[in-house]
Design an enzyme around this catalytic site. Structure first.
Site, PDB file in Angstrom:
ATOM      1  N   GLU A 292      36.268   0.698 -23.003  1.00  0.00           N
ATOM      2  CA  GLU A 292      37.041   1.560 -22.081  1.00  0.00           C
ATOM      3  C   GLU A 292      38.504   1.118 -22.091  1.00  0.00           C
ATOM      4  OE1 GLU A 292      36.620  -1.686 -21.161  1.00  0.00           O
ATOM      5  OE2 GLU A 292      36.904  -1.277 -19.015  1.00  0.00           O
TER       6      GLU A 292
ATOM      7  N   ASP B 133      43.269   0.425 -19.339  1.00  0.00           N
ATOM      8  CA  ASP B 133      41.848   0.030 -19.192  1.00  0.00           C
ATOM      9  C   ASP B 133      41.281   0.727 -17.941  1.00  0.00           C
ATOM     10  OD1 ASP B 133      40.032  -2.687 -20.091  1.00  0.00           O
ATOM     11  OD2 ASP B 133      39.600  -1.774 -18.134  1.00  0.00           O
TER      12      ASP B 133
END
Ligand SMILES: Nc1nc2c(ncn2[C@@H]2O[C@H](COP(=O)(O)OP(=O)(O)OP(=O)(O)O)[C@@H](O)[C@H]2O)c(=O)[nH]1
Length: 355
Positions: free
Chosen positions: A281, A237
């Site tokens: 993301e 992440d």
């Protein structure tokens, strides 16, 4: 050499409709020529019959020539259909023994030919098929009421030779038609397969980054768990991505996502792994190796991110890394690896937490 002659005579194999059409016309041309020659040699029928057969043969050659070399495929297909149904079949009936001769065979060929040649043109096809199907009815009636109008074979031998040779021609004809249909079917089939493969690939790809998406992750997880000796997965992440978006704009954010994906993709290629974009993301790296090996791969990935050339400086990521247990479901694994990722974020980010 054979292939060259074949394509000179019949055209491209990639257009099975025209290819078959030209083959049929040439067969009919040769068949009439052959019939005329046989009749002449054996004196089986009179000169009128021989002249008609020669005229048919030459007309068919003319039709082939216009169709093959003057790009008049459709027009010539119609001309050929009209000639065969209205002239050739009735003449053949009267001059070749009526219902005792080979006209029924030829009629079936004509029916098949119309079905194939006008496959894309239903009006001509239905009209031609109906006509070919109905033509024998008046001919049979004429034979019934005026049997003297039908010329008979001079002897049974000639009749049998005529029937046998027509049967051979009919078989070649049918073979050609079936080959045409099979070829067309194969062409369609491979196109459909190609398209469905393209669709499948598209449905498993993320449009922004080109990485595999969550759907692909789900199917790969099941497949790799069953087939790989060991399977370790990293949940990756990007750090402070919201800030990047807020500070530099959404387009710049997209650029960061694309560049990060390139790093993941290159790294996965080097290590035989698979990289997925599973959320905004959020990424997953599926590695067919032990936890230790995977940890080293992820460290290399951290280094690569640090060297990433972006307009506003490199970005970092946090990750959780765990090996998939044999009896663990996908949900159970994802919960476990998410907890590790959460710990990595809590530990200050830009690090990987291993179980
Ligand atoms: N540019 C861009 N932004 C996206 C896309 N998908 C999601 N985002 C943004 O990604 C951001 C994710 O923010 P958060 O979930 O708060 O995560 P973060 O800011 O990285 O914070 P941490 O994960 O805690 O480090 C949100 O602002 C989303 O709008 C995308 O496709 N393009």
């Amino acid at each position: 050499m054979i292939e060259k002659t074949r394509s000179w005579l019949l055209g491209s194999r990639d257009n099975p409709q025209q290819y078959t059409q030209h083959a049929v016309q040439l067969i009919v041309f040769v068949a009439f020529l052959y019939a005329a020659a046989i009749n002449y040699v054996t004196s089986a029928s009179g000169y009128i019959n021989i002249c008609i057969q020669l005229a048919m043969s030459i007309s068919t050659l003319g039709i082939w020539y216009r169709s093959r070399w003057h790009n008049e495929y459709q027009r010539m297909a119609i001309t050929f259909m009209v000639m065969i149904t209205t002239i050739t079949l009735p003449i053949n009936w009267f001059l070749n023994g009526g219902s005792f001769g080979p006209t029924f065979f030829l009629n079936i060929c004509v029916f098949m030919y119309i079905s194939v040649a006008f496959r894309k043109n239903p009006y001509y096809r239905y009209f031609g098929q109906s006509f070919a199907a109905l033509v024998p009815i008046p001919l049979v009636m004429i034979e019934y009421y005026h049997p003297e109008w039908i010329s008979t074979y001079p002897n049974n031998e000639t009749r049998l030779i005529d029937l046998a040779s027509t049967s051979v021609v009919t078989s070649i004809f049918m073979l050609l038609m079936m080959e045409n249909l099979t070829k067309k079917f194969h062409l369609r089939h491979s196109k459909v397969e190609q398209l469905s493969e393209q669709l499948r690939q598209l449905s498993e790809r993320d449009s922004l980054t080109g990485l595999l998406n969550r759907r692909a992750f789900e199917s790969s997880f099941t497949e790799w768990k069953e087939t790989k000796e060991c399977l370790t997965i990293a949940a990756v992440d990007l750090d402070f991505f919201k800030k990047i978006n807020d500070q530099w704009g959404h387009y710049y954010g997209d650029e960061v996502l694309i560049n990060s994906s390139t790093q993941l993709s290159e790294m996965s290629k080097d290590t035989g792994s698979l990289a997925f974009r599973t959320g905004g993301e959020e990424f997953m790296l599926m590695m067919p190796c032990t936890l230790n090996e995977a940890y080293q791969h992820i460290q290399i990935l951290h280094d690569r991110f640090a060297k990433m050339k972006l307009l506003n400086g490199p970005v970092t990521f946090s990750s959780g890394l765990a090996e998939v247990k044999p009896d663990e479901s996908q949900d159970q694994f994802l919960k476990r690896v998410d907890r590790l990722l959460y710990q990595a974020k809590n530990q200050g980010r830009n690090c990987t937490v291993v179980e």
